[in-house]
Structures are given as C-alpha cells and as structure tokens.
Design an enzyme around this catalytic site. Structure first.
Site, PDB file in Angstrom:
ATOM      1  N   GLY A   1      39.858  54.533  34.519  1.00  0.00           N
ATOM      2  CA  GLY A   1      40.367  54.938  35.828  1.00  0.00           C
ATOM      3  C   GLY A   1      41.844  54.684  36.002  1.00  0.00           C
ATOM      4  O   GLY A   1      42.682  55.231  35.278  1.00  0.00           O
ATOM      5  N   ASP A   2      42.178  53.825  36.962  1.00  0.00           N
ATOM      6  CA  ASP A   2      43.579  53.498  37.241  1.00  0.00           C
ATOM      7  C   ASP A   2      43.943  52.120  36.709  1.00  0.00           C
ATOM      8  O   ASP A   2      44.852  51.470  37.231  1.00  0.00           O
ATOM      9  CB  ASP A   2      43.845  53.580  38.746  1.00  0.00           C
ATOM     10  CG  ASP A   2      42.978  52.617  39.540  1.00  0.00           C
ATOM     11  OD1 ASP A   2      41.915  52.210  39.033  1.00  0.00           O
ATOM     12  OD2 ASP A   2      43.350  52.257  40.671  1.00  0.00           O
ATOM     13  N   GLU A   3      43.237  51.666  35.672  1.00  0.00           N
ATOM     14  CA  GLU A   3      43.491  50.350  35.087  1.00  0.00           C
ATOM     15  C   GLU A   3      44.238  50.495  33.756  1.00  0.00           C
ATOM     16  O   GLU A   3      43.788  51.211  32.854  1.00  0.00           O
ATOM     17  CB  GLU A   3      42.178  49.599  34.862  1.00  0.00           C
ATOM     18  CG  GLU A   3      41.444  49.274  36.151  1.00  0.00           C
ATOM     19  CD  GLU A   3      40.123  48.591  35.913  1.00  0.00           C
ATOM     20  OE1 GLU A   3      39.600  47.975  36.860  1.00  0.00           O
ATOM     21  OE2 GLU A   3      39.593  48.678  34.777  1.00  0.00           O
TER      22      GLU A   3
END
Length: 240
Positions: free
Chosen positions: A160-162
């Site tokens: 994801g946004d990691e």
C-alpha cells in the site's frame, strides 16, 4: 579468430574452458560476444574434446544465441524482487537484504538501520482525487526516495502506502537519525497531480538491530515506532 568477438571481460572464462576441453573434459559456459554489426549478444558456448589419429587433442565447439532467453529470465527475476507500480524493491527483496545484513552484522560487519515510512491520510487522498491519483502519488514518492537514497541504501515499497528504506553504514543512533532526516524531505513538499496540488506527509520510525534481531522483528520494531510517531507527530524515535 573467433575469440576476437568475445567480450574481453569473458577472456578468463574462455581460457579456462579451452584448458578444460584440451585436457579431455567437455565444458559449457554462457558468455557475451560482440559481433561487428550487431549489439552485444549472450551465447551458450559448448566445447567437446576430440582426438584424431596422428593429431593433437582438439575440440568441437557450438555457440547458441540465448540473448532473448536471458532477457526473459532477467525480466522474471526483476519482477519477483520489485514492486510493479513503483519499480522499487519489494518485500521479498527487503527480507533477503535484511537477512544478509544481519548475518554480516553478527560477524562484526557494519551497522545499519531500518526506516519505516507510512503516508499520512493516503485514504483521504484517494477518496478526494481518485485511485489513479493515488497511484501517481505513490510513484512520485518512490521517485523522491530513489533520488534521496545513497548508493548503498535500499528503498522499498512493501505494501500500500508503506515504504521501508535500509540505511547502511550506520554506526550509532545519531547517524541513523541524521540519515532518516534526509528522507523526511521526500514527504514535505506537495505533489502536482493533474493540475492539483496534493499535500503529502508521512510518519517515520527507525530501528537498529540487536543480537537477537530477525528481519521480521526488525521491521516490526520500526513499524511500532512509526505508529508512535504518528500518534505524537514529533521527532523520529529509535528502538534497538
């Protein structure tokens, strides 16, 4: 004369192969050649010994062009270890890298640190601007991380946004914090997407290894520090 088209870097391999085949052992090597009128190619060179009455030992050689297959294999290898959207290394590559670094660290190798980065409000960005804009935000963040990364650091997207950055050549907590501050810049400037200015920020967490660390425990420690930083929105804490 055929050796003249072989990439000079492969000459030690060729010399070894010829010695082997003249001693009676068949041999096979994949090498690069430089044809005069074509780009560099990869070929699999197979040499088989031959002995004829009244003549010294010799060999028969065949060369199979494997350039296309090599490119396909390289592409598969790249896809296995890299994120399809951003081109950064993926979680699998990250775990393999951490496993090697931890092994070296236990043997007295140089220290390192793990920087965990999680975008703030990414769901709201997608809700407001759409999923395509969200993807473009991730791509731009990855590009910024790549530009900031030192040659020996490894920037990865794990989900994801990691994002996770492996900071090499870290001698102490201060060096880790200093290196992490450089990456903070990637999350302080707004992004331009389809004429819209999208603010972006991230919460960061740092972790350094100890004697009992595993790749998973190190990532977990950095993740925990990131969530604490997200709650406090303060300086970057470090856990060991």
């Amino acid at each position: 004369g055929w050796v003249n088209v072989v990439n000079p870097a492969e000459h030690p391999v060729i010399n070894y192969a010829v010695r082997q085949v003249l001693s009676g052992s068949a041999t096979e090597h994949t090498i690069r050649i430089r044809p005069r009128i074509r780009p560099e190619r990869w070929v699999t060179l197979r040499l088989a010994p031959t002995i004829r009455p009244g003549r010294a030992a010799g060999f028969i050689g065949t060369a199979e062009d494997v350039t296309a297959r090599r490119a396909w294999e390289d592409q598969l290898t790249y896809q296995v270890s890299h994120d399809a959207l951003t081109g950064l290394a993926n979680r699998r590559c990250l775990i393999d890298t951490l496993r090697e670094l931890l092994h070296d660290h236990r043997g007295g190798g140089e220290g390192f640190a793990v920087l965990f980065c999680d975008l703030d409000g990414f769901k709201q960005i997608k809700d407001a601007y759409g999923h395509e804009a969200g993807d473009r935000v991730l791509i731009e963040v990855a590009s910024r991380l790549t530009r900031i990364a030192r040659t020996h650091d490894l920037a990865t997207r794990i989900a994801g946004d990691e994002f996770v950055v492996v900071l090499r050549h870290i001698v102490d907590d201060q060096a880790a914090a200093t290196a992490a501050e450089r990456y903070q810049v990637a999350f302080t400037q707004a992004l331009q997407v389809d004429g819209s200015e999208i603010p972006v920020s991230a919460s960061l967490g740092l972790a350094r290894p100890n004697v009992d660390s595993s790749p998973e425990s190190l990532l977990r420690a950095a993740d925990q520090q990131m969530y604490r930083a997200k709650a406090r929105r303060s300086s970057i804490p470090i856990v060991r």
